[in-house]
Scaffold this motif. Structure first.
Motif, PDB file in Angstrom:
ATOM      1  N   LYS A   3      56.931 103.269  38.666  1.00  0.00           N
ATOM      2  CA  LYS A   3      57.920 104.253  39.075  1.00  0.00           C
ATOM      3  C   LYS A   3      57.224 105.466  39.676  1.00  0.00           C
ATOM      4  O   LYS A   3      56.188 105.900  39.186  1.00  0.00           O
ATOM      5  N   SER A   4      57.824 106.017  40.719  1.00  0.00           N
ATOM      6  CA  SER A   4      57.257 107.205  41.349  1.00  0.00           C
ATOM      7  C   SER A   4      57.556 108.445  40.523  1.00  0.00           C
ATOM      8  O   SER A   4      58.390 108.422  39.615  1.00  0.00           O
ATOM      9  N   ILE A   5      56.928 109.523  40.878  1.00  0.00           N
ATOM     10  CA  ILE A   5      57.180 110.790  40.193  1.00  0.00           C
ATOM     11  C   ILE A   5      58.591 111.296  40.477  1.00  0.00           C
ATOM     12  O   ILE A   5      59.118 112.125  39.753  1.00  0.00           O
ATOM     13  N   TYR A   6      59.212 110.780  41.517  1.00  0.00           N
ATOM     14  CA  TYR A   6      60.558 111.219  41.894  1.00  0.00           C
ATOM     15  C   TYR A   6      61.654 110.464  41.136  1.00  0.00           C
ATOM     16  O   TYR A   6      62.787 110.914  41.078  1.00  0.00           O
ATOM     17  N   TYR A   7      61.293 109.317  40.573  1.00  0.00           N
ATOM     18  CA  TYR A   7      62.298 108.479  39.930  1.00  0.00           C
ATOM     19  C   TYR A   7      62.960 109.178  38.745  1.00  0.00           C
ATOM     20  O   TYR A   7      64.183 109.227  38.652  1.00  0.00           O
ATOM     21  N   GLU A   8      62.165 109.700  37.828  1.00  0.00           N
ATOM     22  CA  GLU A   8      62.724 110.375  36.645  1.00  0.00           C
ATOM     23  C   GLU A   8      63.591 111.558  37.054  1.00  0.00           C
ATOM     24  O   GLU A   8      64.629 111.804  36.452  1.00  0.00           O
ATOM     25  N   GLU A   9      63.165 112.282  38.082  1.00  0.00           N
ATOM     26  CA  GLU A   9      63.964 113.407  38.570  1.00  0.00           C
ATOM     27  C   GLU A   9      65.318 112.919  39.086  1.00  0.00           C
ATOM     28  O   GLU A   9      66.350 113.520  38.807  1.00  0.00           O
ATOM     29  N   SER A  10      65.303 111.807  39.803  1.00  0.00           N
ATOM     30  CA  SER A  10      66.574 111.282  40.326  1.00  0.00           C
ATOM     31  C   SER A  10      67.467 110.804  39.186  1.00  0.00           C
ATOM     32  O   SER A  10      68.686 110.982  39.239  1.00  0.00           O
ATOM     33  N   ASP A  97      62.564  91.626  30.019  1.00  0.00           N
ATOM     34  CA  ASP A  97      61.866  90.964  31.124  1.00  0.00           C
ATOM     35  C   ASP A  97      62.237  89.500  31.275  1.00  0.00           C
ATOM     36  O   ASP A  97      62.239  88.963  32.369  1.00  0.00           O
ATOM     37  N   ASP A  98      62.557  88.826  30.159  1.00  0.00           N
ATOM     38  CA  ASP A  98      62.847  87.393  30.208  1.00  0.00           C
ATOM     39  C   ASP A  98      64.330  87.073  30.443  1.00  0.00           C
ATOM     40  O   ASP A  98      64.697  85.904  30.542  1.00  0.00           O
ATOM     41  N   GLN A  99      65.171  88.085  30.542  1.00  0.00           N
ATOM     42  CA  GLN A  99      66.592  87.835  30.786  1.00  0.00           C
ATOM     43  C   GLN A  99      66.823  87.531  32.264  1.00  0.00           C
ATOM     44  O   GLN A  99      66.428  88.309  33.133  1.00  0.00           O
ATOM     45  N   ILE A 100      67.479  86.404  32.517  1.00  0.00           N
ATOM     46  CA  ILE A 100      67.804  86.002  33.881  1.00  0.00           C
ATOM     47  C   ILE A 100      69.303  85.753  33.946  1.00  0.00           C
ATOM     48  O   ILE A 100      69.879  85.131  33.053  1.00  0.00           O
ATOM     49  N   PHE A 101      69.906  86.248  35.006  1.00  0.00           N
ATOM     50  CA  PHE A 101      71.349  86.156  35.190  1.00  0.00           C
ATOM     51  C   PHE A 101      71.644  85.283  36.404  1.00  0.00           C
ATOM     52  O   PHE A 101      70.907  85.309  37.386  1.00  0.00           O
ATOM     53  N   ASP A 102      72.734  84.523  36.320  1.00  0.00           N
ATOM     54  CA  ASP A 102      73.119  83.697  37.464  1.00  0.00           C
ATOM     55  C   ASP A 102      73.322  84.559  38.698  1.00  0.00           C
ATOM     56  O   ASP A 102      72.898  84.204  39.795  1.00  0.00           O
ATOM     57  N   ALA A 103      73.978  85.693  38.518  1.00  0.00           N
ATOM     58  CA  ALA A 103      74.297  86.584  39.626  1.00  0.00           C
ATOM     59  C   ALA A 103      73.912  88.013  39.279  1.00  0.00           C
ATOM     60  O   ALA A 103      73.969  88.414  38.117  1.00  0.00           O
ATOM     61  N   THR A 104      73.531  88.752  40.302  1.00  0.00           N
ATOM     62  CA  THR A 104      73.265  90.176  40.159  1.00  0.00           C
ATOM     63  C   THR A 104      74.018  90.893  41.271  1.00  0.00           C
ATOM     64  O   THR A 104      74.028  90.424  42.405  1.00  0.00           O
ATOM     65  N   ILE A 105      74.653  91.995  40.910  1.00  0.00           N
ATOM     66  CA  ILE A 105      75.282  92.823  41.927  1.00  0.00           C
ATOM     67  C   ILE A 105      74.755  94.246  41.781  1.00  0.00           C
ATOM     68  O   ILE A 105      74.392  94.677  40.686  1.00  0.00           O
ATOM     69  N   SER A 106      74.695  94.932  42.898  1.00  0.00           N
ATOM     70  CA  SER A 106      74.352  96.349  42.922  1.00  0.00           C
ATOM     71  C   SER A 106      75.225  96.967  44.005  1.00  0.00           C
ATOM     72  O   SER A 106      75.002  96.748  45.194  1.00  0.00           O
ATOM     73  N   ILE A 107      76.226  97.699  43.580  1.00  0.00           N
ATOM     74  CA  ILE A 107      77.213  98.238  44.501  1.00  0.00           C
ATOM     75  C   ILE A 107      76.985  99.741  44.693  1.00  0.00           C
ATOM     76  O   ILE A 107      77.127 100.512  43.748  1.00  0.00           O
ATOM     77  N   GLN A 108      76.635 100.099  45.893  1.00  0.00           N
ATOM     78  CA  GLN A 108      76.428 101.493  46.291  1.00  0.00           C
ATOM     79  C   GLN A 108      75.518 102.244  45.329  1.00  0.00           C
ATOM     80  O   GLN A 108      75.717 103.425  45.055  1.00  0.00           O
ATOM     81  N   ALA A 109      74.510 101.563  44.803  1.00  0.00           N
ATOM     82  CA  ALA A 109      73.586 102.200  43.859  1.00  0.00           C
ATOM     83  C   ALA A 109      72.217 102.472  44.474  1.00  0.00           C
ATOM     84  O   ALA A 109      71.579 103.473  44.138  1.00  0.00           O
ATOM     85  N   LEU A 110      71.761 101.618  45.369  1.00  0.00           N
ATOM     86  CA  LEU A 110      70.407 101.773  45.907  1.00  0.00           C
ATOM     87  C   LEU A 110      70.240 103.053  46.713  1.00  0.00           C
ATOM     88  O   LEU A 110      69.131 103.569  46.845  1.00  0.00           O
ATOM     89  N   GLY A 111      71.310 103.590  47.224  1.00  0.00           N
ATOM     90  CA  GLY A 111      71.252 104.826  47.991  1.00  0.00           C
ATOM     91  C   GLY A 111      70.872 106.042  47.174  1.00  0.00           C
ATOM     92  O   GLY A 111      70.621 107.110  47.727  1.00  0.00           O
ATOM     93  N   TYR A 112      70.798 105.912  45.859  1.00  0.00           N
ATOM     94  CA  TYR A 112      70.429 107.014  44.990  1.00  0.00           C
ATOM     95  C   TYR A 112      68.998 106.882  44.471  1.00  0.00           C
ATOM     96  O   TYR A 112      68.541 107.703  43.686  1.00  0.00           O
ATOM     97  N   ILE A 113      68.327 105.839  44.887  1.00  0.00           N
ATOM     98  CA  ILE A 113      66.970 105.570  44.408  1.00  0.00           C
ATOM     99  C   ILE A 113      65.973 106.063  45.448  1.00  0.00           C
ATOM    100  O   ILE A 113      66.115 105.758  46.639  1.00  0.00           O
ATOM    101  N   ASP A 117      60.602 103.981  45.205  1.00  0.00           N
ATOM    102  CA  ASP A 117      60.969 103.119  44.087  1.00  0.00           C
ATOM    103  C   ASP A 117      61.744 101.875  44.494  1.00  0.00           C
ATOM    104  O   ASP A 117      61.944 100.974  43.682  1.00  0.00           O
ATOM    105  N   ILE A 118      62.159 101.817  45.731  1.00  0.00           N
ATOM    106  CA  ILE A 118      62.915 100.648  46.197  1.00  0.00           C
ATOM    107  C   ILE A 118      62.115  99.348  46.020  1.00  0.00           C
ATOM    108  O   ILE A 118      62.675  98.353  45.546  1.00  0.00           O
TER     109      ILE A 118
END
Length: 183
Positions: A3-10, A97-113, A117-118
């Motif tokens: 994680k970058s130094i900016y991640y915790e701040e965000s 770390d070992d949890q795997i899901f059939d599907a993952t969604i991320s709705i309008q969340a990456l724009g805040y990272i 850290d992307i």
């Protein structure tokens, strides 16, 4: 995860924002539900990771989906849902770390990272997704009243990026099917 130094701040800014407003309730997911449901059916998905679920009200308060009053999970047909949002205390526990899901969604969340850290977030999504990952975003160039309100709101700190920028970031995606979907 590097994680970058900016991640915790965000994250801290996100937590402050969550506590002081009624936004980030999860209802933006409603706009993507029809498309997500297509992939759930295609892959016969039974489990879901909602990365950046906000307050996740779309799982507890019925909304209108194609003229059907339902919660999001019931509408798409997945009842095993792991809700994760580091900015919301109730959902801030990260999957193992070992949890795997059939599907993952991320709705309008990456724009805040933060940009830095992307890459590790993409690695995280790849590692936890078996069948498909659906990334829902709003086209930053599309004229939407809310987008203008967000830009003028000093509490909103969404990062504006282009479709091409995201496509470049996801170019090394492997494993599951990846859907980058813009409204």
């Amino acid at each position: 995860m590097n994680k970058s130094i900016y991640y915790e701040e965000s994250i801290n800014r996100g937590k402050e924002f969550q506590h002081s407003t009624k936004v980030w309730n999860g209802y933006a997911t409603v706009d993507y539900a029809f498309e997500i449901k297509k992939y759930v059916i295609k892959h016969n998905s039974k489990s879901l990771l909602d990365y950046g679920c906000g307050k996740a009200l779309h799982y507890s308060v019925p909304r209108n989906y194609e003229n059907i009053e339902s919660t999001f999970d019931r509408y798409i047909g997945i009842y095993n849902v792991f809700k994760y949002d580091p900015c919301v205390d109730a959902f801030s526990i990260i999957p193992n770390d070992d949890q795997i899901f059939d599907a993952t969604i991320s709705i309008q969340a990456l724009g805040y990272i933060p940009d830095q850290d992307i890459p590790w977030v993409i690695e995280f999504l790849m590692r936890h997704t078996k069948d498909f990952c659906f990334i829902g975003m709003v086209d930053p160039l599309k004229p939407i009243k809310q987008r203008k309100a967000d830009i003028l709101n000093p509490e909103a700190f969404k990062i504006i990026r282009t479709k091409e920028w995201y496509q470049e970031q996801f170019k090394n995606w492997s494993g599951s099917e990846l859907i980058l979907y813009w409204l």
